[in-house]
Write an enzyme that holds these catalytic residues in place. Structure first.
Site, PDB file in Angstrom:
ATOM      1  N   ASP A   1      31.346  72.343  74.511  1.00 36.36           N
ATOM      2  CA  ASP A   1      32.408  73.119  75.160  1.00 36.36           C
ATOM      3  C   ASP A   1      33.291  72.237  76.042  1.00 36.36           C
ATOM      4  O   ASP A   1      34.523  72.334  76.019  1.00 36.36           O
ATOM      5  CB  ASP A   1      31.804  74.235  76.026  1.00 36.36           C
ATOM      6  CG  ASP A   1      30.719  75.004  75.290  1.00 36.36           C
ATOM      7  OD1 ASP A   1      30.774  75.044  74.056  1.00 36.36           O
ATOM      8  OD2 ASP A   1      29.822  75.543  75.953  1.00 36.36           O
TER       9      ASP A   1
ATOM     10  N   GLY B   1      32.511  86.112  79.267  1.00 39.87           N
ATOM     11  CA  GLY B   1      31.429  86.672  78.450  1.00 39.87           C
ATOM     12  C   GLY B   1      31.776  86.816  76.988  1.00 39.87           C
ATOM     13  O   GLY B   1      31.085  87.491  76.246  1.00 39.87           O
TER      14      GLY B   1
HETATM   15  C1  GLA Z   1      26.920  77.088  73.791  1.00 37.15           C
HETATM   16  C2  GLA Z   1      26.614  75.739  74.445  1.00 37.15           C
HETATM   17  C3  GLA Z   1      27.126  74.601  73.548  1.00 37.15           C
HETATM   18  C4  GLA Z   1      26.596  74.733  72.121  1.00 37.15           C
HETATM   19  C5  GLA Z   1      26.870  76.145  71.597  1.00 37.15           C
HETATM   20  C6  GLA Z   1      26.272  76.371  70.243  1.00 37.15           C
HETATM   21  O1  GLA Z   1      28.305  77.284  73.742  1.00 37.15           O
HETATM   22  O2  GLA Z   1      27.212  75.636  75.706  1.00 37.15           O
HETATM   23  O3  GLA Z   1      26.748  73.357  74.110  1.00 37.15           O
HETATM   24  O4  GLA Z   1      25.235  74.414  72.067  1.00 37.15           O
HETATM   25  O5  GLA Z   1      26.369  77.136  72.483  1.00 37.15           O
HETATM   26  O6  GLA Z   1      26.867  75.553  69.288  1.00 37.15           O
END
Ligand code: GLA
Length: 423
Positions: free
Chosen positions: A208, A158
């Site tokens: 990510d 989180g």
């Molecule tokens: C989250 C999503 C990513 C990206 C970010 C914002 O982490 O999983 O794919 O969109 O938000 O940059």
């Protein structure tokens, strides 16, 4: 093992500046010991399943240095892997049973791998099962898919540091090895994305998972989300007496999924209004001429964030290509600041804790500071002099105490290696 001293910070994690009181004395966590963590995951597997695993694989969480809320518009990002990782100790079994357990949860999964389908698995095990399901096109029909997996996740939950991507990517590495697949790293990134979006039913743009699989130690990752091509960029802050301070604001995430989906919808609306496939296609030098063609004021601001953020990433990348971080520290810091301000004012994904942490960091001498990740809670990063990290953290803790916010947690973001096998 990387220690606080390696990062140019004092060994004593306790703040020692003048006029410190209990509210502003902070703990600055050093990097976890990866070898010890991998051994622990192996021991947990043995304790739980009663035999030795075939191996231990892990993948890191990430911070995004710049390029926020642009991945789903074919944008550019510069994330880096952090030293907190998720570990998967695993063994192949001569069956089709997928058994998954975790050191952090009582929930267990025990399912016939051939029965996996979206909606069949709930909660965090969906991120594990989803990866096996997403890798199916790479698994030959006659291969049994049974395996036992013990998860030990050490990426704070989180905190906006991509604990779920770390989980998916560690499992993808384990399955690749256990079933002797021959997927490329990019195919594993894609399997992790598919697991999250199509199997677990969560939204993600791929930033990510790319960072978790493709990052290189000592480097940030330049990521082009149009084709998910990447290249490492030098990001040796510690060698330049600098540090990237992560503040987990511990702000309650609320309505995150709905807000994330709403922002994506706004940006898609903006692209339609501008007659382009994605906002990446907008020529940033024509911004002032094209923006007024978007009639909805909110959608117009969303577009301005995405288009200017992609430009900030280009500028950030050019600075890193033309000198060291130290040589360009003021300009790089200004880009971080501008990114945050745009996320606060135009994209509206910050909350008070994120804004207060960023303001306090800037006030205490950070070269630049911004929220990182999806927003609506989660973490901030601040680029600071290594010798001032404690003082900046103390200033943030003090500002939180003054506002009555829960105490934040602090980490150092040391650029770490992407997913791989540990044991
Ligand atoms: C989250 C999503 C990513 C990206 C970010 C914002 O982490 O999983 O794919 O969109 O938000 O940059």
């Amino acid at each position: 093992m990387t220690t606080a001293a390696d990062a140019g910070l004092p060994d004593d994690p306790t703040s020692s500046g003048s006029a410190q009181d209990a509210a502003t004395t902070v703990q600055l966590s050093a990097a976890p010991d990866r070898d010890a963590a991998a051994r622990r995951a192996e021991d947990l597997f043995i304790d739980s399943f009663g035999y030795r695993p075939d191996g231990v694989w892990s993948a890191p969480g990430r911070v995004n240095i710049i390029g926020e809320h642009v991945d789903y518009q074919d944008g550019l990002c510069v994330p880096m892997a952090i030293s907190h990782r998720c570990f998967a100790a695993a063994a192949r079994t001569p069956t089709d049973r997928l058994r998954v357990r975790s050191a952090q949860s009582e929930t267990v999964l025990d399912i016939d791998a051939r029965d996996l389908a979206p909606g069949r698995v709930e909660g965090w095990p969906a991120y594990v099962a989803g990866v096996l399901w997403a890798l199916r096109p790479h698994i030959s029909g006659s291969t049994t898919q049974g395996m036992d997996i013990m998860i030990d996740g050490q990426v704070p939950l989180g905190a906006g540091l991509s604990s779920s991507a770390a989980l998916e990517c560690a499992v993808a590495e384990a399955i690749e090895s256990l079933l002797s697949l021959s997927t490329s790293p990019l195919q594993r990134v894609q399997a992790a994305i598919t697991a999250e979006t199509d199997f677990a039913g969560a939204s993600t743009g791929g930033l990510d998972q790319s960072a978790s699989v493709l990052s290189r130690s000592g480097h940030a990752l330049f990521l082009d989300c149009r084709d998910f091509s990447t290249r490492p960029v030098p990001w040796d802050l510690a060698g330049q007496d600098l540090a990237l301070l992560i503040t987990d604001t511990r702000a309650e995430h609320s309505h995150v999924d709905g807000e994330y989906t709403a922002r994506r919808a706004d940006s898609e609306q903006a692209a339609r209004d501008l007659g382009v496939g994605t906002l990446r296609d907008v020529d940033p030098s024509a911004l002032e001429e094209v923006l007024p063609t978007i009639t909805d004021e909110v959608v117009r601001r969303r577009a301005r964030h995405v288009i200017t953020e992609i430009e900030r990433v280009r500028a950030f990348d050019s600075l890193l290509a033309s000198g060291t971080v130290r040589e360009h520290v003021a300009e790089l810091g200004a880009l971080l600041d501008a990114s945050h301000d745009s996320l606060r004012d135009d994209y509206e994904v910050t909350v008070d804790q994120l804004d207060v942490a960023v303001e306090a960091a800037r006030g205490a001498g950070a070269h630049g500071a911004r929220m990182t990740g999806g927003g609506f809670g989660g973490s901030t990063i601040a680029m600071v002099e290594a010798g001032e990290a404690q003082q900046v953290a103390s200033a943030i803790a003090g500002a939180f105490a003054a506002r009555g916010f829960a105490a934040p947690e602090f980490f150092l973001a040391l650029p770490s290696e992407g997913a791989g096998q540990d044991r």
